[in-house]
Design a protein around this motif. Sequence first.
Motif, PDB file in Angstrom:
ATOM      1  N   LEU A 429       0.874  -1.242  -0.137  1.00  0.00           N
ATOM      2  CA  LEU A 429      -0.024   0.031  -0.044  1.00  0.00           C
ATOM      3  C   LEU A 429       0.864   1.311   0.128  1.00  0.00           C
ATOM      4  CD1 LEU A 429      -2.952   1.083   0.127  1.00  0.00           C
ATOM      5  CD2 LEU A 429      -2.551   1.031   2.680  1.00  0.00           C
ATOM      6  N   ASP A 430       1.753   1.187   0.794  1.00  0.00           N
ATOM      7  CA  ASP A 430       2.893   2.172   0.933  1.00  0.00           C
ATOM      8  C   ASP A 430       3.334   2.583  -0.461  1.00  0.00           C
ATOM      9  OD1 ASP A 430       4.302   4.279   1.958  1.00  0.00           O
ATOM     10  OD2 ASP A 430       5.700   3.128   2.496  1.00  0.00           O
ATOM     11  N   ASP A 431       4.074   1.406  -0.986  1.00  0.00           N
ATOM     12  CA  ASP A 431       4.679   1.494  -2.215  1.00  0.00           C
ATOM     13  C   ASP A 431       4.001   2.267  -3.386  1.00  0.00           C
ATOM     14  OD1 ASP A 431       6.828   0.054  -1.345  1.00  0.00           O
ATOM     15  OD2 ASP A 431       6.415  -1.861  -2.071  1.00  0.00           O
ATOM     16  N   ILE A 432       2.538   1.876  -3.246  1.00  0.00           N
ATOM     17  CA  ILE A 432       1.745   2.341  -4.351  1.00  0.00           C
ATOM     18  C   ILE A 432       1.564   3.883  -4.157  1.00  0.00           C
ATOM     19  CG2 ILE A 432      -0.503   2.128  -5.539  1.00  0.00           C
ATOM     20  CD1 ILE A 432      -0.415  -0.857  -4.936  1.00  0.00           C
ATOM     21  N   LEU A 433       1.201   4.366  -2.899  1.00  0.00           N
ATOM     22  CA  LEU A 433       0.997   5.409  -2.382  1.00  0.00           C
ATOM     23  C   LEU A 433       2.191   6.466  -2.728  1.00  0.00           C
ATOM     24  CD1 LEU A 433      -1.032   5.031   0.786  1.00  0.00           C
ATOM     25  CD2 LEU A 433      -2.047   5.967  -1.455  1.00  0.00           C
ATOM     26  N   THR A 434       3.185   5.910  -2.488  1.00  0.00           N
ATOM     27  CA  THR A 434       4.569   6.826  -2.965  1.00  0.00           C
ATOM     28  C   THR A 434       4.936   6.658  -4.340  1.00  0.00           C
ATOM     29  OG1 THR A 434       5.775   5.168  -1.844  1.00  0.00           O
ATOM     30  CG2 THR A 434       5.185   6.872  -0.611  1.00  0.00           C
ATOM     31  N   GLY A 435       4.633   5.814  -5.243  1.00  0.00           N
ATOM     32  CA  GLY A 435       4.934   5.572  -6.516  1.00  0.00           C
ATOM     33  C   GLY A 435       6.114   4.585  -6.575  1.00  0.00           C
ATOM     34  N   LYS A 436       6.450   3.744  -5.727  1.00  0.00           N
ATOM     35  CA  LYS A 436       7.521   2.694  -5.919  1.00  0.00           C
ATOM     36  C   LYS A 436       6.937   1.587  -6.617  1.00  0.00           C
ATOM     37  CE  LYS A 436       9.280   4.068  -1.231  1.00  0.00           C
ATOM     38  NZ  LYS A 436       9.697   3.558   0.120  1.00  0.00           N
ATOM     39  N   ARG A 437       8.070   0.706  -6.816  1.00  0.00           N
ATOM     40  CA  ARG A 437       7.872  -0.612  -7.715  1.00  0.00           C
ATOM     41  C   ARG A 437       7.178  -0.354  -8.955  1.00  0.00           C
ATOM     42  NH1 ARG A 437       8.246  -5.156  -4.243  1.00  0.00           N
ATOM     43  NH2 ARG A 437       6.654  -6.312  -5.167  1.00  0.00           N
ATOM     44  N   GLY A 438       7.346   0.834  -9.484  1.00  0.00           N
ATOM     45  CA  GLY A 438       6.851   0.891 -10.902  1.00  0.00           C
ATOM     46  C   GLY A 438       5.417   1.314 -10.902  1.00  0.00           C
ATOM     47  N   ALA A 439       4.880   1.807  -9.728  1.00  0.00           N
ATOM     48  CA  ALA A 439       3.509   2.101  -9.637  1.00  0.00           C
ATOM     49  C   ALA A 439       3.302   3.670  -9.866  1.00  0.00           C
ATOM     50  CB  ALA A 439       2.641   1.652  -8.641  1.00  0.00           C
ATOM     51  N   SER A 440       2.415   4.210 -10.457  1.00  0.00           N
ATOM     52  CA  SER A 440       2.082   5.561 -10.586  1.00  0.00           C
ATOM     53  C   SER A 440       1.613   5.905  -9.215  1.00  0.00           C
ATOM     54  CB  SER A 440       0.851   6.014 -11.571  1.00  0.00           C
ATOM     55  OG  SER A 440       1.226   5.622 -12.984  1.00  0.00           O
ATOM     56  N   PRO A 441       2.127   7.081  -8.649  1.00  0.00           N
ATOM     57  CA  PRO A 441       1.787   7.255  -7.088  1.00  0.00           C
ATOM     58  C   PRO A 441       0.432   7.712  -7.135  1.00  0.00           C
ATOM     59  CG  PRO A 441       3.070   8.965  -8.321  1.00  0.00           C
ATOM     60  CD  PRO A 441       2.981   8.022  -9.000  1.00  0.00           C
TER      61      PRO A 441
END
Length: 449
Positions: A429-441
């Motif tokens: 969840l944190d990764d996605i919210l901050t745009g890590k792991r290739g996800a748009s934030p």
Amino acid sequence: MAAERRAKADTLTLRRRLLSSSCRLFFPEDPVKIVRGHGQYLYDERGAEYIDCINNVAHVGHCHPLVVQAAHEQNQVLNTNSRFLHDNIVDYAQRLSETLPEQLSVFYFLNSGSEANDLALRLARRYTGHQDVVVLDHAYHGHLSSLIDISPYKFRNLDGQKEWVHVAPLPDTYRGPYREDHPNPAEAYASEVKRVVSNAQKKGRKIAAFFAESLPSVGGQIIPPAGYFSKVAEHIRGAGGLFVADEIQVGFGRVGKHFWAFQLHGEDFVPDIVTMGKSIGNGHPIACLATTQAVSNAFENTGVEYFNTFGGNPVSCAVGLAVLDTVEKEQLQAHATHVGDILMELLRQQKAKHPIIGDIRGTGLFIGVDLIKNEAMRTPATEEAEYLVSKLKENYILLSTDGPGRNVLKFKPPMCFSLDNAQHVVARLDDILTGKRGASPVTQPRLGI
């Protein structure tokens, strides 16, 4: 097993041809084809493993061996209707009675939560001689016609509100009229119920029952203020009605501290009727209604028997007993408290980090994460919630949303959901919210908010 080897696209084509489009799938833009489940995990046709944060139905875990064994063993011996005398149904009723206040001593067995709530409506009307029902806004109590009528979540989009249905405000201390800074929100929201009842009485209406999910789920994973139910019961019973606690989503230890969610309102509060479903059978179609002897007597005095062909059959009751055994043996109630408390704390840490998280609320393994566009207005972040759920699915985590704004992430996983699962889900969840792991934030600028 041959169907499991069918290509996902072919299965989807068949479904779209043979099933109504109103029978919706999770993740409709890119459905997940699930072919196997174990514990808190689901597996697709490729063998990919997903953490299941959705399934409160698989209460003690998908395909729990004790539950599967109980069903299999009883199926090999006998499965017939409950007009024949059999030990399983009385053993199961006895076990359930040990979890409930002693006043709730009479049991009816059915096949679904919808059937249980429909019967609760019949019982209340028979006992009181009244017709009308008070419900909470955004509530959902089942898919039968009688229950659509008392489910604002549904009837507002269909035929509208019947004259015998009266809607009270959802006791939501984050978005409702009485919020976290109110000195006594339980009293304030209960007074709203009193006002609704009074207005109905002025029109010559008479109240048969107040229906409430003990923890409103469709309404947005709401935790009513402690003591609210007790105060509401005073107003409803004063008007001659009964209090129906719908435990279909949240019973059987999910709240951790108690076996039933209505017990969060104190030992002195006892509903007149409790309905159960979903988790009661770990996916097997069984449901139950518990009530007082007085309410049951009034129903019996109609001279018409109550008969349900499959409700309370030996296999269903064997499954129900196995679920209770598993909750006890694996100490799942204490587990829900422990893991739920840590999950709540991890989510609060995310709230401090990400402004899009407006509120964290829950108890045990019933938790909501309310996403907002604006802190001052608490505007629901609907599109962001949908995006976040989609990205979590790409990370092999199954989560969904609820609430009037479809902006509340709802956690209702199988009770075996672990501490490692909680840490992993929050990290993603944190990764996605901050745009890590290739996800748009998921940030305010991303959607131009």
